[in-house]
Scaffold this motif. Structure first.
Motif, PDB file in Angstrom:
ATOM      1  N   MET A 232       0.889  -1.347   0.097  1.00 26.24           N
ATOM      2  CA  MET A 232      -0.096   0.036  -0.035  1.00 26.24           C
ATOM      3  C   MET A 232       0.844   1.191   0.028  1.00 26.24           C
ATOM      4  SD  MET A 232      -3.093   0.331  -0.452  1.00 26.24           S
ATOM      5  CE  MET A 232      -4.353   1.582  -0.324  1.00 26.24           C
ATOM      6  N   VAL A 233       2.112   1.257   0.840  1.00 26.61           N
ATOM      7  CA  VAL A 233       2.891   2.135   0.806  1.00 26.61           C
ATOM      8  C   VAL A 233       3.370   2.635  -0.577  1.00 26.61           C
ATOM      9  CG1 VAL A 233       5.111   3.239   1.715  1.00 26.61           C
ATOM     10  CG2 VAL A 233       3.474   1.992   3.225  1.00 26.61           C
ATOM     11  N   ASN A 234       3.785   1.715  -1.382  1.00 25.53           N
ATOM     12  CA  ASN A 234       4.190   1.714  -2.525  1.00 25.53           C
ATOM     13  C   ASN A 234       3.282   2.343  -3.418  1.00 25.53           C
ATOM     14  OD1 ASN A 234       6.916   0.973  -2.344  1.00 25.53           O
ATOM     15  ND2 ASN A 234       6.341  -1.208  -3.011  1.00 25.53           N
ATOM     16  N   TYR A 235       2.083   2.414  -3.429  1.00 25.11           N
ATOM     17  CA  TYR A 235       1.099   2.918  -4.221  1.00 25.11           C
ATOM     18  C   TYR A 235       1.320   4.398  -4.125  1.00 25.11           C
ATOM     19  CZ  TYR A 235      -1.832  -1.158  -5.198  1.00 25.11           C
ATOM     20  OH  TYR A 235      -2.437  -2.526  -5.689  1.00 25.11           O
ATOM     21  N   VAL A 236       1.436   4.818  -2.793  1.00 27.02           N
ATOM     22  CA  VAL A 236       1.227   6.404  -2.641  1.00 27.02           C
ATOM     23  C   VAL A 236       2.503   6.923  -2.987  1.00 27.02           C
ATOM     24  CG1 VAL A 236       1.328   8.152  -0.909  1.00 27.02           C
ATOM     25  CG2 VAL A 236      -0.085   5.994  -0.621  1.00 27.02           C
ATOM     26  N   MET A 237       3.820   6.179  -2.877  1.00 21.84           N
ATOM     27  CA  MET A 237       5.178   6.786  -3.110  1.00 21.84           C
ATOM     28  C   MET A 237       5.512   6.776  -4.582  1.00 21.84           C
ATOM     29  SD  MET A 237       6.586   7.324  -0.105  1.00 21.84           S
ATOM     30  CE  MET A 237       8.213   7.466  -0.413  1.00 21.84           C
ATOM     31  N   GLU A 238       4.993   5.848  -5.210  1.00 24.73           N
ATOM     32  CA  GLU A 238       5.391   5.719  -6.760  1.00 24.73           C
ATOM     33  C   GLU A 238       4.082   6.122  -7.457  1.00 24.73           C
ATOM     34  OE1 GLU A 238       8.462   2.765  -7.994  1.00 24.73           O
ATOM     35  OE2 GLU A 238       7.180   1.516  -6.710  1.00 24.73           O
ATOM     36  N   HIS A 239       3.018   6.293  -7.047  1.00 20.38           N
ATOM     37  CA  HIS A 239       1.856   6.488  -7.744  1.00 20.38           C
ATOM     38  C   HIS A 239       1.717   5.559  -9.044  1.00 20.38           C
ATOM     39  CE1 HIS A 239       0.996  10.214  -5.544  1.00 20.38           C
ATOM     40  NE2 HIS A 239       2.318  10.525  -5.795  1.00 20.38           N
ATOM     41  N   ILE A 240       2.339   4.276  -8.714  1.00 16.03           N
ATOM     42  CA  ILE A 240       1.729   3.135  -9.739  1.00 16.03           C
ATOM     43  C   ILE A 240       1.517   2.093  -8.920  1.00 16.03           C
ATOM     44  CG2 ILE A 240       4.563   2.598  -9.565  1.00 16.03           C
ATOM     45  CD1 ILE A 240       3.937   1.962 -12.812  1.00 16.03           C
ATOM     46  N   ASP A 241       0.490   1.186  -9.625  1.00  8.67           N
ATOM     47  CA  ASP A 241      -0.201   0.002  -9.132  1.00  8.67           C
ATOM     48  C   ASP A 241       1.195  -1.118  -9.410  1.00  8.67           C
ATOM     49  OD1 ASP A 241      -2.939  -1.758  -9.024  1.00  8.67           O
ATOM     50  OD2 ASP A 241      -0.994  -2.709  -9.431  1.00  8.67           O
ATOM     51  N   ARG A 242       1.648  -1.814  -8.532  1.00  5.59           N
ATOM     52  CA  ARG A 242       2.700  -2.702  -8.636  1.00  5.59           C
ATOM     53  C   ARG A 242       2.386  -3.638  -9.867  1.00  5.59           C
ATOM     54  NH1 ARG A 242       5.132  -5.314  -3.395  1.00  5.59           N
ATOM     55  NH2 ARG A 242       4.927  -3.238  -2.655  1.00  5.59           N
ATOM     56  N   ALA A 243       1.324  -4.094 -10.061  1.00  5.49           N
ATOM     57  CA  ALA A 243       0.871  -5.207 -11.205  1.00  5.49           C
ATOM     58  C   ALA A 243       1.078  -4.513 -12.329  1.00  5.49           C
ATOM     59  CB  ALA A 243      -0.104  -5.697 -10.774  1.00  5.49           C
ATOM     60  N   PHE A 244       0.734  -3.361 -12.624  1.00  3.36           N
ATOM     61  CA  PHE A 244       0.325  -2.417 -13.625  1.00  3.36           C
ATOM     62  C   PHE A 244       1.923  -2.155 -14.166  1.00  3.36           C
ATOM     63  CE2 PHE A 244      -0.280   1.193 -16.332  1.00  3.36           C
ATOM     64  CZ  PHE A 244      -1.450   0.860 -16.915  1.00  3.36           C
ATOM     65  N   LYS A 245       2.824  -1.989 -13.355  1.00  2.00           N
ATOM     66  CA  LYS A 245       4.098  -1.575 -13.758  1.00  2.00           C
ATOM     67  C   LYS A 245       4.666  -2.660 -14.674  1.00  2.00           C
ATOM     68  CE  LYS A 245       8.158   0.552 -11.249  1.00  2.00           C
ATOM     69  NZ  LYS A 245       8.735   0.608  -9.850  1.00  2.00           N
TER      70      LYS A 245
END
Ligand code: ZN
Length: 215
Positions: free
Chosen positions: A1-14
């Protein structure tokens, strides 16, 4: 969840953006965003937030338009139907679509060129927005040629145009490609053709990429 905010990208979408050079997308001066096939936001580049800030949209934009929000929510009626049909076609046919649109503020008239790249196996879309060249509004109005020299012509007298989307490289900024209408109709004699990073990623993928990984 933290990564969503930090990177503004959904991990699977990356994973879907593997071929699109995420660093270039993040550096691009134009607003770029990605959505899943259900039109919910899964990626926002830094220019998204810059644009919101410069146009008085913050903090509401960040609060209301985070990952997971459907981009169709900003449209209604026939406009929504029109764009949904257009984007659905892009998604299902796996064909890139291009169009021009207006996004003016109270004080500034702006027109944009938007390219929509289908991603993965009908899994998402990438929206790349470029400002249509705005001429400098100097008091003593300069001819277009001078403005073009300033922004696009290199030291050898050449402009650099993407052979696929026909946008022209703006030499004044690190990763900026503009839609210059007169050069789309006919490019100048001294034009070198290349591929912009977004088109290169789409048309020449190293591998087929899906949100589940490479295939
Ligand atoms: Zn291109």
């Amino acid at each position: 969840m933290v990564n969503y905010v930090m990177e503004h990208i959904d991990r699977a979408f990356k994973l879907l953006l593997k071929n699109h050079y995420i660093d270039d997308l993040n550096t691009h001066t134009g607003v770029i965003y990605g959505v899943w096939a259900n039109y919910r936001l899964a990626y926002l580049n830094p220019a998204w937030f810059r644009f919101a800030l410069e146009n008085g949209g913050e903090p509401q934009i960040t609060a209301d338009w985070g990952l997971g929000r459907s981009i169709l929510d900003c449209m209604s009626g026939v406009v929504r139907e029109f764009y949904k049909a257009k984007f659905d076609k892009c998604l299902m046919s796996h064909e890139v679509c291009n169009h021009l649109y207006e996004c003016s503020s109270k004080t500034v008239y702006r027109r944009y060129h938007q390219i929509v790249y289908p991603l993965g196996d009908r899994e998402g879309l990438l929206f790349v927005n470029s400002l249509i060249t705005n001429r400098p509004h100097d008091k003593e109005k300069r001819p277009d040629r001078d403005a073009n020299e300033l922004f696009y012509v290199d030291e050898n007298g050449f402009i650099c145009q993407c052979a696929l989307c026909r946008r022209t490289k703006n030499l004044r900024e690190a990763e900026r490609w503009d839609w210059v209408p007169e050069w789309v109709r006919q490019c100048p004699e001294h034009t070198s053709h290349t591929f912009c990073p977004s088109c290169f990623g789409h048309y020449f993928p190293l591998t087929t990429t899906t949100s589940k990984g490479r295939t």
